[in-house]
Design an enzyme around this catalytic site. Structure first.
Site, PDB file in Angstrom:
ATOM      1  N   GLN A 163      46.328  43.890  77.629  1.00 45.47           N
ATOM      2  CA  GLN A 163      46.264  42.874  76.581  1.00 45.47           C
ATOM      3  C   GLN A 163      45.525  43.357  75.336  1.00 45.47           C
ATOM      4  O   GLN A 163      45.090  42.550  74.515  1.00 45.47           O
ATOM      5  CB  GLN A 163      45.594  41.606  77.119  1.00 45.47           C
ATOM      6  CG  GLN A 163      46.384  40.920  78.210  1.00 45.47           C
ATOM      7  CD  GLN A 163      45.790  39.578  78.595  1.00 45.47           C
ATOM      8  OE1 GLN A 163      45.895  38.596  77.854  1.00 45.47           O
ATOM      9  NE2 GLN A 163      45.167  39.524  79.753  1.00 45.47           N
ATOM     10  N   ARG A 173      51.722  34.031  78.062  1.00 43.72           N
ATOM     11  CA  ARG A 173      51.185  32.743  77.595  1.00 43.72           C
ATOM     12  C   ARG A 173      51.890  31.584  78.295  1.00 43.72           C
ATOM     13  O   ARG A 173      51.392  30.461  78.293  1.00 43.72           O
ATOM     14  CB  ARG A 173      51.409  32.562  76.076  1.00 43.72           C
ATOM     15  CG  ARG A 173      50.772  33.589  75.147  1.00 43.72           C
ATOM     16  CD  ARG A 173      49.329  33.826  75.416  1.00 43.72           C
ATOM     17  NE  ARG A 173      49.149  34.954  76.322  1.00 43.72           N
ATOM     18  CZ  ARG A 173      48.040  35.214  77.000  1.00 43.72           C
ATOM     19  NH1 ARG A 173      47.013  34.407  76.917  1.00 43.72           N
ATOM     20  NH2 ARG A 173      47.953  36.263  77.804  1.00 43.72           N
TER      21      ARG A 173
END
Length: 704
Positions: free
Chosen positions: A251, A588
């Site tokens: 990430q 997400r």
């Protein structure tokens, strides 16, 4: 507090990470695996079970929001006051240290903090002064930021140049920029970290003081640290090695800000005795979403392998659709959102539409408006970086620091005072000649006979305002802001939206001291702006989506040249970052993930043929529902929503979300209401029979 309460609802690996307190610890935490929770519970464990003083644990994360939430949760877990603890962002922590120790570096403790706008304004001024193309200021600002993140000073950078390249010019700008900051008694965001590192390296006694003050260090989002931040952590932990860092190399998407994804790999080398714990249980997404995103990210080399799993089940398959044009793509997204909403499955704030570049937003906004769907664009621009807000904050800063030339240049004619460019140039020359700030130079010019009486009066009025603000004592920052507005006449003839922003600023400054308020807003980064609003669809770039989650996520423009972005295609490290960006976007999603692309897209005023993204090749089709052919023209109309008629008057409309009663089906919730040929049509969800579309003319509905 019993240990069981601290470890409640944690899995075995999370518990292991929380209870580990001897030696360095690296927590490799996959997306949605609860790494921030681990850091929070670990802090509470150190206080309650290991008897650490709360103010002795140096804790850093990457957003003020996360820091506030962490502080509140720790207060609940430890049943103690943690307001004065060291929990915050790198920048806020370093600012706190420098306010006490910066005199050792030759600065005054009341230094100003320049944000990105201030930095760019100063660099533009320097470029103009050095006769270098002024339009380069953004690129120069970015390069200087990356140099500081890498702990490279102007002198070090210049010593590497050949004397003829643009880099030599950059070095000269960088050198003058640092000199100007020092003259203004100011630091920019990157200086806060770099200066603290320099302070510790040049002053062993000060370093020893802080290593003793912080016997334990906790770091969240470690993958986003740059070289300067990592060096700071090394210095602070040099005496005891009691440091726990949690992050996910998959990430790391802030390379453009100097973030070093390799810091995670470096940690294992620099702390060879470190314990490594992997968190692979995901609490956010379904297994299909995890399998699809995992298949994409595992193609990146030089990463820590992780296999995310969840007990939420497989869930819906990830959907990939390819359309003829961006308009078809956008209409499909809007219609799908509307249908899911009308079926009472989701509220509008459960949806997010993610894109790689802002240019993609236009068609999506048009489609959402066409369907009468409320939406909110998260631009990443902070409230505190709006023009009128920056102006008033500049008045506050110049009142406290007369050497702040950037603030001085900003407000000398805001609101307009008729002080022309020639007068400002004269003040600039006076400041340069005597090596003083612009405000001091203005006072010198006023004593001379070189300016006309009418102009002298304008300058005197301005100086009087600043001196009055400087001399006054204010109970709160709100009081000072009200005084600034009154004395400057700033809100005269101002448009309503800007006036509302100023009123909101004043409200936010109530019950806060001037110093604390300026500290707070100065440490608010330009990207910590808008947040998702209730009852509206969120639209944002993939970069802005970091740290957020939504039940339903659409990623549009999954095409070569967009995702991955065309500028990254030739550089391997950039391509790896694009892959991580796609991974962050996909993870997400909690329940539904839709990937979309088109055959033709209008970019930069030109219609271009688009190929599907290379990343799609890596996705296992067993987890994905593919519609790989473009939608035929004759069926494209099926995607086109019917334009809603004008809204009914308040007296007759059935408000969405209100309750109505049907004679047979009982009470239901209104999900949609529009007028059709003189008749009112409503869509109502009844618990007993589900979704029904009704004509008010033929069915009696009682408003409740």
């Amino acid at each position: 507090m019993a240990k069981e309460v601290l470890l409640e609802d944690t899995n075995s690996l999370q518990r292991e990470a929380i209870l580990h307190t001897k030696g360095p610890l690296l927590v490799l935490a996959g997306a949605g695996s609860g790494k921030t929770r681990v850091i929070t519970c670990k802090f509470a464990h150190l206080v309650k079970k290991k008897k650490f003083v709360p103010a002795s644990i140096f804790t850093v994360t990457f957003s003020h929001k996360t820091a506030d939430e962490m502080r509140e949760r720790i207060s609940q877990l430890t049943e103690s006051d943690v307001r004065n603890t060291w929990i915050g962002t790198f920048h806020s922590q370093c600012n706190r240290i420098l306010r006490k120790e910066i005199k050792a570096l030759g600065y005054k403790s009341d230094f100003s903090i320049y944000d990105e706008d201030d930095q760019c304004n100063l660099i533009r001024h320097i470029l103009k002064e050095l006769n270098i193309y002024e339009a380069l200021y953004k690129g120069v600002s970015s390069r200087i930021g990356i140099l500081k993140a890498s702990l490279i000073s102007p002198e070090e950078f210049l010593s590497q140049g050949d004397g003829f390249s643009f880099d030599e010019k950059l070095g000269r700008v960088y050198l003058k920029y640092q000199d100007e900051l020092k003259r203004c008694n100011a630091l920019d965001f990157d200086d806060l970290i770099m200066s603290t590192v320099r302070l510790f390296e040049e002053s062993p006694d000060i370093l020893k003081k802080y290593t003793a003050l912080f016997p334990y260090i906790l770091v969240d989002e470690f993958q986003d640290t740059n070289k300067a931040q990592y060096r700071l952590l090394q210095l602070l932990s040099s005496a005891h090695k009691s440091i726990c860092v949690a992050g996910d190399d998959d990430q790391s998407i802030c390379k453009f800000r100097g973030a070093e994804v390799n810091n995670i790999l470096s940690f294992e080398k620099d702390f060879p005795e470190a314990t490594i714990i992997k968190l692979e249980q995901n609490y956010r997404s379904t297994q299909n979403i995890l399998d699809v995103s995992g298949a994409v990210i595992e193609k990146n080399p030089d990463r820590e392998p992780k296999k995310l799993w969840t007990d939420k089940g497989c869930g819906d398959k990830v959907c990939y659709c390819r359309f003829n044009t961006e308009d078809e793509e956008s209409r499909y997204v809007a219609r799908t959102i509307k249908d899911l909403y009308l079926k009472n499955n989701y509220e509008y704030d459960n949806f997010a539409i993610l894109y790689r570049i802002n240019l993609q937003a236009r068609a999506i906004e048009d489609a959402l408006r066409e369907e009468d769907i409320p939406y909110h664009v998260i631009s990443g621009t902070s409230f505190y970086h709006r023009r009128e807000i920056k102006d008033l904050l500049s008045y506050m800063r110049i009142a406290l620091n007369h050497n702040d030339n950037v603030s001085m240049r900003r407000i000398i004619n805001s609101p307009p005072r008729g002080i022309g460019a020639s007068t400002i140039s004269k003040i600039e020359q006076e400041a340069k000649k005597n090596s003083v700030g612009l405000f001091a130079a203005m006072n010198t010019v006023l004593k001379s006979n070189s300016i006309a009486p009418s102009l002298k009066e304008k300058l005197q009025d301005f100086v009087k305002v600043i001196n009055t603000l400087s001399a006054a004592t204010y109970k709160t920052a709100a009081d000072m802001l009200k005084d600034i507005v009154e004395r400057t006449g700033y809100i005269e003839d101002i448009e309503e939206e800007r006036l509302q922003n100023i009123m909101e600023l004043i409200t936010s400054a109530e019950n806060v001291s001037v110093k604390d308020f300026l500290e707070k807003v100065s440490l608010t980064p330009p990207t910590s702006g808008d947040v998702p609003r209730k009852s509206s669809v969120s639209m944002m770039t993939l970069h802005c989506a970091k740290g957020l989650e939504f039940p339903v996520v659409f990623i549009v423009g999954v095409e070569e040249g967009i995702l991955p972005y065309f500028k990254a295609i030739e550089e391997q490290s950039e391509m790896q970052e694009e892959r991580r960006l796609f991974y962050v976007g996909m993870t997400r999603a909690k329940d539904i993930l839709c990937l979309n692309g088109v055959k033709k897209r209008k970019l930069y005023s030109k219609v271009q043929d688009q190929e599907p993204s290379r990343f799609l090749v890596d996705i296992p089709k067993t987890c994905c529902q593919w519609v790989e052919k473009a939608v035929p023209q004759e069926s494209a109309m099926a995607l086109k929503p019917t334009r809603l008629a004008p809204k009914l008057s308040a007296a007759h409309a059935y408000i969405v979300g209100s309750k109505v009663k049907h004679p047979a089906w009982g009470v239901g919730i209104v999900r949609d209401c529009h007028e059709d040929g003189g008749d009112t049509k409503v869509t109502v969800n009844f618990p007993s029979v589900g979704l029904k579309r009704l004509s008010v003319r033929h069915v009696h509905l009682e408003k409740m």
